[in-house]
Scaffold this motif. Sequence first.
Motif, PDB file in Angstrom:
ATOM      1  N   UNK A   1       0.805  -1.237   0.000  1.00  0.00           N
ATOM      2  CA  UNK A   1       0.000   0.000   0.000  1.00  0.00           C
ATOM      3  C   UNK A   1       0.829   1.274   0.000  1.00  0.00           C
ATOM      4  N   UNK A   2       2.003   1.248  -0.621  1.00  0.00           N
ATOM      5  CA  UNK A   2       2.884   2.411  -0.582  1.00  0.00           C
ATOM      6  C   UNK A   2       3.360   2.818  -1.974  1.00  0.00           C
ATOM      7  N   UNK A   3       3.612   4.105  -2.136  1.00  0.00           N
ATOM      8  CA  UNK A   3       4.421   4.574  -3.263  1.00  0.00           C
ATOM      9  C   UNK A   3       5.859   4.187  -2.951  1.00  0.00           C
TER      10      UNK A   3
ATOM     11  N   UNK B   1       9.955  11.396   0.467  1.00  0.00           N
ATOM     12  CA  UNK B   1       8.733  10.609   0.613  1.00  0.00           C
ATOM     13  C   UNK B   1       8.768   9.417  -0.325  1.00  0.00           C
ATOM     14  N   UNK B   2       7.707   8.575  -0.244  1.00  0.00           N
ATOM     15  CA  UNK B   2       7.802   7.267  -0.860  1.00  0.00           C
ATOM     16  C   UNK B   2       8.759   6.464   0.002  1.00  0.00           C
ATOM     17  N   UNK B   3       8.756   5.174  -0.127  1.00  0.00           N
ATOM     18  CA  UNK B   3       9.614   4.389   0.772  1.00  0.00           C
ATOM     19  C   UNK B   3      11.104   4.589   0.462  1.00  0.00           C
ATOM     20  N   UNK B   4      11.454   4.769  -0.814  1.00  0.00           N
ATOM     21  CA  UNK B   4      12.858   5.038  -1.130  1.00  0.00           C
ATOM     22  C   UNK B   4      13.285   6.398  -0.570  1.00  0.00           C
TER      23      UNK B   4
ATOM     24  N   UNK C   1      12.676  -1.316  -2.350  1.00  0.00           N
ATOM     25  CA  UNK C   1      12.061  -2.207  -3.322  1.00  0.00           C
ATOM     26  C   UNK C   1      12.909  -3.381  -3.726  1.00  0.00           C
ATOM     27  N   UNK C   2      13.917  -3.736  -2.900  1.00  0.00           N
ATOM     28  CA  UNK C   2      14.765  -4.894  -3.198  1.00  0.00           C
ATOM     29  C   UNK C   2      14.141  -6.120  -2.551  1.00  0.00           C
TER      30      UNK C   2
END
Length: 383
Positions: free
Chosen positions: A16-18, A141-144, A208-209
């Motif tokens: 549920x994340x960007x 922002x975003x997880x990265x 995102x790994x």
Amino acid sequence: MGVSLHQLMFRLVHSNQLIYNCSWEDPRIDRQLLNINTASNVVAITSAGCNILDMALDQPERIHAVDINPRQNYLLELKKALICRCPHQDLFQFFGFGSHPNREQVFEGIKTELRPEAKGYWQRNLEMFNPRGVRSSFYWHGTTGLLAWLIWRCAKQLPINVEAISTSLFSAKSLEEQQQNFTFGEPHLWHKWMERFVSSSSAMALVGVPPNQAKIINNTYPGGLSSFIKDKFKHVMTEVSITDNYFWRVYTHGAYTTNCCPNYLKPENQGLLAQQASNIHTHDQSISEFLESNPGMYSHFVLLDHLDWLAYYDPTELLREWNLILANSRPGTKVLFRSAGDGDGLIPKNIRPRLKSDRDSLETLHCLDRVGTYGSVHMLEVA
């Protein structure tokens, strides 16, 4: 098979994340390999949309931006809307500086360009562009972005002025000066806790790994994941000119500059991109789902690094995707992807005879990649 902490984190983050607030593949390399033209019909994973827009500068007939995470497509749609409806100053304020003091007012003028789902998402998340927030840039922002912000906050606790080192690196006038600046700062950068943090399950999930990518590196790279990260970072900082390396700039400064930014943010490209925007179509689905519902003869497939994930979690789906790619390709169709490892296990045996590649030229370009964090890059042609 038990579920690891990394797997749990990865599933939680991706549900549920960007994830990506900027694309993490070098389009200068990609466009040289792809050789897109006005007859091209491209299928590409969206990511943050930066490289979709870069490919649009080559004026292909159509680009299908496909991503199983709809938030990534919402991001591309926002960029397209700003390009088409706003002066360059607003576009750069949003995605160059990462914030806009009048974001609500600007959004009111462009929201009709967005799908209802995308409009709703940005209405709920427009504070990502708040210049007065704790994380005062979209690029935090975003997880990265969250991970980059956390690393930067931790780095400021090191016994060295990391801001001064970063500034000197990005202002270096030559590769030699760049190397000297990095050599000075490197011994202070890799504290044991910093090494553990950047190679942790949490950090890998945020960028995102998937677990199998981390496992590939740990099993194949001398010294494992932490050595891989250190060596790749050193290569980019000392062997590749940093003058226009906007990938690393944005994650150390939280913003681009007018001289160091993706091509879609350069004023001379906005007019052409506005003309090309209607040829970019977003699809919230997997590559296989897209090809099943949109059969055709496509000229290019840009798969980023997602084959690593498929090979580990769903080999059946990997074979299905390759069969669908071949069924929707013509002789000469190009397939570009990257891998955390050497990528040899990502093409099923019965598929390999249908594909050909030139590894020597790929390795030369791979060494010039401004991102520098992948193990390999692959360009295949359908025979």
